[in-house]
Design an enzyme around this catalytic site. Structure first.
Site, PDB file in Angstrom:
ATOM      1  N   GLY A  16       0.842  -1.208   0.000  1.00  0.00           N
ATOM      2  CA  GLY A  16       0.000   0.000   0.000  1.00  0.00           C
ATOM      3  C   GLY A  16       0.872   1.250   0.000  1.00  0.00           C
ATOM      4  O   GLY A  16       1.888   1.285   0.689  1.00  0.00           O
ATOM      5  N   ARG A  77       1.057  -4.869  -5.657  1.00  0.00           N
ATOM      6  CA  ARG A  77       1.023  -6.106  -4.873  1.00  0.00           C
ATOM      7  C   ARG A  77       1.305  -7.193  -5.909  1.00  0.00           C
ATOM      8  O   ARG A  77       0.472  -7.474  -6.760  1.00  0.00           O
ATOM      9  CB  ARG A  77      -0.341  -6.279  -4.211  1.00  0.00           C
ATOM     10  CG  ARG A  77      -0.664  -5.098  -3.269  1.00  0.00           C
ATOM     11  CD  ARG A  77      -1.753  -5.431  -2.286  1.00  0.00           C
ATOM     12  NE  ARG A  77      -2.259  -4.240  -1.608  1.00  0.00           N
ATOM     13  CZ  ARG A  77      -1.797  -3.790  -0.436  1.00  0.00           C
ATOM     14  NH1 ARG A  77      -0.825  -4.401   0.187  1.00  0.00           N
ATOM     15  NH2 ARG A  77      -2.330  -2.707   0.119  1.00  0.00           N
ATOM     16  N   ASP A 108       4.843  -4.975   6.182  1.00  0.00           N
ATOM     17  CA  ASP A 108       5.344  -6.296   6.601  1.00  0.00           C
ATOM     18  C   ASP A 108       5.330  -7.320   5.466  1.00  0.00           C
ATOM     19  O   ASP A 108       6.210  -8.187   5.408  1.00  0.00           O
ATOM     20  CB  ASP A 108       4.600  -6.809   7.845  1.00  0.00           C
ATOM     21  CG  ASP A 108       3.094  -6.825   7.675  1.00  0.00           C
ATOM     22  OD1 ASP A 108       2.600  -6.380   6.626  1.00  0.00           O
ATOM     23  OD2 ASP A 108       2.410  -7.290   8.601  1.00  0.00           O
ATOM     24  N   THR A 131       4.215   2.640   5.670  1.00  0.00           N
ATOM     25  CA  THR A 131       2.806   2.216   5.749  1.00  0.00           C
ATOM     26  C   THR A 131       2.097   3.133   6.735  1.00  0.00           C
ATOM     27  O   THR A 131       2.678   3.506   7.762  1.00  0.00           O
ATOM     28  CB  THR A 131       2.664   0.735   6.189  1.00  0.00           C
ATOM     29  OG1 THR A 131       1.296   0.473   6.516  1.00  0.00           O
ATOM     30  CG2 THR A 131       3.502   0.399   7.412  1.00  0.00           C
ATOM     31  N   ILE A 132       0.855   3.480   6.428  1.00  0.00           N
ATOM     32  CA  ILE A 132       0.150   4.411   7.320  1.00  0.00           C
ATOM     33  C   ILE A 132      -0.290   3.737   8.622  1.00  0.00           C
ATOM     34  O   ILE A 132      -0.624   4.408   9.589  1.00  0.00           O
ATOM     35  CB  ILE A 132      -1.090   5.052   6.644  1.00  0.00           C
ATOM     36  CG1 ILE A 132      -2.146   3.997   6.313  1.00  0.00           C
ATOM     37  CG2 ILE A 132      -0.694   5.840   5.410  1.00  0.00           C
ATOM     38  CD1 ILE A 132      -3.503   4.609   5.973  1.00  0.00           C
ATOM     39  N   ASP A 133      -0.281   2.387   8.648  1.00  0.00           N
ATOM     40  CA  ASP A 133      -0.892   1.671   9.774  1.00  0.00           C
ATOM     41  C   ASP A 133      -0.074   1.702  11.066  1.00  0.00           C
ATOM     42  O   ASP A 133      -0.603   1.416  12.138  1.00  0.00           O
ATOM     43  CB  ASP A 133      -1.143   0.203   9.396  1.00  0.00           C
ATOM     44  CG  ASP A 133      -2.016   0.073   8.168  1.00  0.00           C
ATOM     45  OD1 ASP A 133      -2.787   1.004   7.898  1.00  0.00           O
ATOM     46  OD2 ASP A 133      -1.925  -0.961   7.478  1.00  0.00           O
ATOM     47  N   ASP A 135       2.009  -0.441  12.018  1.00  0.00           N
ATOM     48  CA  ASP A 135       1.926  -1.787  12.606  1.00  0.00           C
ATOM     49  C   ASP A 135       3.232  -2.568  12.481  1.00  0.00           C
ATOM     50  O   ASP A 135       3.228  -3.793  12.393  1.00  0.00           O
ATOM     51  CB  ASP A 135       0.776  -2.575  11.950  1.00  0.00           C
ATOM     52  CG  ASP A 135       0.934  -2.689  10.441  1.00  0.00           C
ATOM     53  OD1 ASP A 135       1.809  -2.000   9.875  1.00  0.00           O
ATOM     54  OD2 ASP A 135       0.199  -3.461   9.821  1.00  0.00           O
ATOM     55  N   ARG A 168     -25.984  15.232  16.694  1.00  0.00           N
ATOM     56  CA  ARG A 168     -25.906  13.874  16.143  1.00  0.00           C
ATOM     57  C   ARG A 168     -24.824  13.051  16.811  1.00  0.00           C
ATOM     58  O   ARG A 168     -23.889  13.586  17.399  1.00  0.00           O
ATOM     59  CB  ARG A 168     -25.583  13.949  14.645  1.00  0.00           C
ATOM     60  CG  ARG A 168     -26.802  14.224  13.827  1.00  0.00           C
ATOM     61  CD  ARG A 168     -26.465  14.301  12.350  1.00  0.00           C
ATOM     62  NE  ARG A 168     -27.698  14.551  11.619  1.00  0.00           N
ATOM     63  CZ  ARG A 168     -27.757  15.150  10.447  1.00  0.00           C
ATOM     64  NH1 ARG A 168     -26.653  15.575   9.860  1.00  0.00           N
ATOM     65  NH2 ARG A 168     -28.912  15.328   9.841  1.00  0.00           N
ATOM     66  N   ARG A 177      -5.923  -1.281   9.464  1.00  0.00           N
ATOM     67  CA  ARG A 177      -6.029  -2.754   9.398  1.00  0.00           C
ATOM     68  C   ARG A 177      -6.204  -3.366  10.785  1.00  0.00           C
ATOM     69  O   ARG A 177      -7.148  -3.014  11.473  1.00  0.00           O
ATOM     70  CB  ARG A 177      -4.825  -3.330   8.656  1.00  0.00           C
ATOM     71  CG  ARG A 177      -4.970  -3.124   7.164  1.00  0.00           C
ATOM     72  CD  ARG A 177      -4.219  -4.138   6.409  1.00  0.00           C
ATOM     73  NE  ARG A 177      -2.798  -4.004   6.661  1.00  0.00           N
ATOM     74  CZ  ARG A 177      -1.865  -4.547   5.914  1.00  0.00           C
ATOM     75  NH1 ARG A 177      -2.205  -5.273   4.890  1.00  0.00           N
ATOM     76  NH2 ARG A 177      -0.605  -4.375   6.183  1.00  0.00           N
ATOM     77  N   GLY A 191     -11.216  14.468  20.635  1.00  0.00           N
ATOM     78  CA  GLY A 191     -12.156  14.394  21.751  1.00  0.00           C
ATOM     79  C   GLY A 191     -13.284  13.416  21.541  1.00  0.00           C
ATOM     80  O   GLY A 191     -14.425  13.653  21.962  1.00  0.00           O
ATOM     81  N   HIS A 258      -9.854   5.948   1.743  1.00  0.00           N
ATOM     82  CA  HIS A 258      -8.547   6.181   1.123  1.00  0.00           C
ATOM     83  C   HIS A 258      -8.025   7.606   1.193  1.00  0.00           C
ATOM     84  O   HIS A 258      -6.858   7.830   0.861  1.00  0.00           O
ATOM     85  CB  HIS A 258      -8.559   5.677  -0.319  1.00  0.00           C
ATOM     86  CG  HIS A 258      -8.449   4.187  -0.384  1.00  0.00           C
ATOM     87  ND1 HIS A 258      -9.540   3.369  -0.174  1.00  0.00           N
ATOM     88  CD2 HIS A 258      -7.387   3.374  -0.557  1.00  0.00           C
ATOM     89  CE1 HIS A 258      -9.143   2.111  -0.248  1.00  0.00           C
ATOM     90  NE2 HIS A 258      -7.851   2.084  -0.472  1.00  0.00           N
ATOM     91  N   ARG A 261      -4.710   7.837   2.918  1.00  0.00           N
ATOM     92  CA  ARG A 261      -3.429   7.431   2.325  1.00  0.00           C
ATOM     93  C   ARG A 261      -2.781   8.556   1.518  1.00  0.00           C
ATOM     94  O   ARG A 261      -1.586   8.512   1.243  1.00  0.00           O
ATOM     95  CB  ARG A 261      -3.648   6.283   1.335  1.00  0.00           C
ATOM     96  CG  ARG A 261      -3.780   4.952   1.974  1.00  0.00           C
ATOM     97  CD  ARG A 261      -3.654   3.893   0.889  1.00  0.00           C
ATOM     98  NE  ARG A 261      -3.949   2.596   1.437  1.00  0.00           N
ATOM     99  CZ  ARG A 261      -3.100   1.890   2.161  1.00  0.00           C
ATOM    100  NH1 ARG A 261      -1.889   2.365   2.398  1.00  0.00           N
ATOM    101  NH2 ARG A 261      -3.441   0.729   2.644  1.00  0.00           N
TER     102      ARG A 261
END
Ligand code: ATP
Length: 328
Positions: A16, A77, A108, A131-133, A135, A168, A177, A191, A258, A261
């Site tokens: 990604g 990928r 990873d 990677t933005i995650d 992780d 609302r 992920r 907040g 998205h 990203r």
């Protein structure tokens, strides 16, 4: 620097895309140039290795990209790289161009592929976490995470304006992920009344209790930030269950998707990417392989792929508690 262990390297971006990949590429290319190492860019991740899509890169090939989102090398990928035949083609092309070191910018999955490639063919590989995650173990932050956090924060701020105007309740899903880092930090920063992440065991009863406490405290609108990997249920299930429990609530769902990203990398991501791109080349020059360059407590460190892939950064429990205390 003394004699380098590599003379010709290639760099690719894979998996990604993440904001800051270009800044990392720029750092790799210019560091290589500084130390008289030839550098090739490979297009579309591992597909480019297989399809012989190599381009010689010099300092001017990476001008004006430090602030650009996405990746000028493009990403992919690659299913073929998961096969032995595909990796053999990739290796043959590396031999053809005389490549003795490879910098792989990605997540990873990208590191898993790089590790297998190294074990099969012995070519030196080094990873840069893009990677933005967030992780990946072995670095406090991954490249792209800070930008994604800021994008999520800006979007949730805007959603809050409409939530407040109409009394609302908004359920907002953010990326990450299986990791809740974006949710926890963007939720704390905006907040959010509750933050649901996969690392924490959540229940509908707890969520309802939070709504009740918020109501008692006089809150008339609420934002619940939900990580995409949340185990309790999909964001639509959660909204539906809440409507059943609180029929008077005007409930909306927003999935940020998205947009998280994209965009120009933040200052922190540009600096991180520059340091890790530099670190990757210096690591290869010192003969390091099968490791990822990362930043821990502001120091450049190298973590074996094995650990970077398998281990996980823990969620900061203090932040979790803080978000609960400050939300109401
Ligand atoms: P992100 O975290 O942003 O999704 P990623 O690097 O984890 O990034 P993946 O699609 O999982 O993204 O992996 C990138 C590429 O790495 C894959 O498309 C594939 O080419 C290669 N790869 C992943 N796993 C393997 C494997 N087991 N063997 C060989 N190559 C692999």
């Amino acid at each position: 620097m003394n004699k380098s262990a590599v003379k010709k390297i290639a760099v690719l971006t894979s998996g990604g895309d993440a904001p800051g990949m270009n800044a990392a590429l720029r750092a790799v290319v210019r560091t290589a140039n500084h130390y008289d190492i030839e550098c090739f860019g490979v297009r579309e991740g591992y597909n480019g290795l297989i399809n012989d899509d190599f381009t010689k890169m010099g300092p001017r090939s990476v001008k004006n990209i430090i602030g650009a989102g996405g990746t000028i090398l493009r990403s992919a990928r690659s299913l073929e790289f998961k096969t032995k035949e595909g990796r053999q083609k990739a290796y043959d092309n590396c031999v053809k161009h005389g490549i003795d070191g490879l910098v792989c910018i990605g997540g990873d999955g990208t590191f898993t592929g790089a590790k297998i490639f190294n074990e099969e063919f012995g070519i030196k590989v080094i990873g840069v976490p893009g990677t933005i995650d967030n992780d990946i173990f072995g670095t406090d932050n991954t490249i792209g995470y800070d930008t994604a956090l800021n994008t999520a924060m800006d979007a949730i701020d805007k959603i809050r304006d409409t939530a407040t105007s109409h009394n609302r309740v908004f359920f907002v899903e953010v990326m990450g992920r299986d990791a809740g880092f974006i949710a926890l930090n963007s939720g704390l920063a905006t907040g959010a009344v509750d933050i649901l992440i996969p690392e924490k065991k959540d229940s509908i009863e707890d969520l309802f209790a939070t709504f009740e406490r918020a109501e008692k405290a006089g809150k008339s609108s609420s934002i619940v930030v939900v990580a995409e990997g949340e185990q309790l249920g999909s964001i639509y299930d959660l909204a539906k269950a809440t409507k059943a429990g609180f029929p008077d609530y005007d409930i909306r769902v927003a999935i940020l998707g998205h947009i998280q990203r994209g965009g120009s990398p933040s200052c922190a991501d540009r600096v991180l990417a520059s340091r890790l791109g530099f670190g990757a080349v210096v690591g290869l020059m010192k003969g390091k392989t099968n490791v990822m360059a990362g930043l821990q407590s502001n120091n450049l460190v190298f973590t074996p792929f094995e650990e970077a892939i398998k281990k996980h950064n823990e969620i900061n429990q203090e932040l979790m508690l803080l978000s609960e205390i400050l939300a109401i």
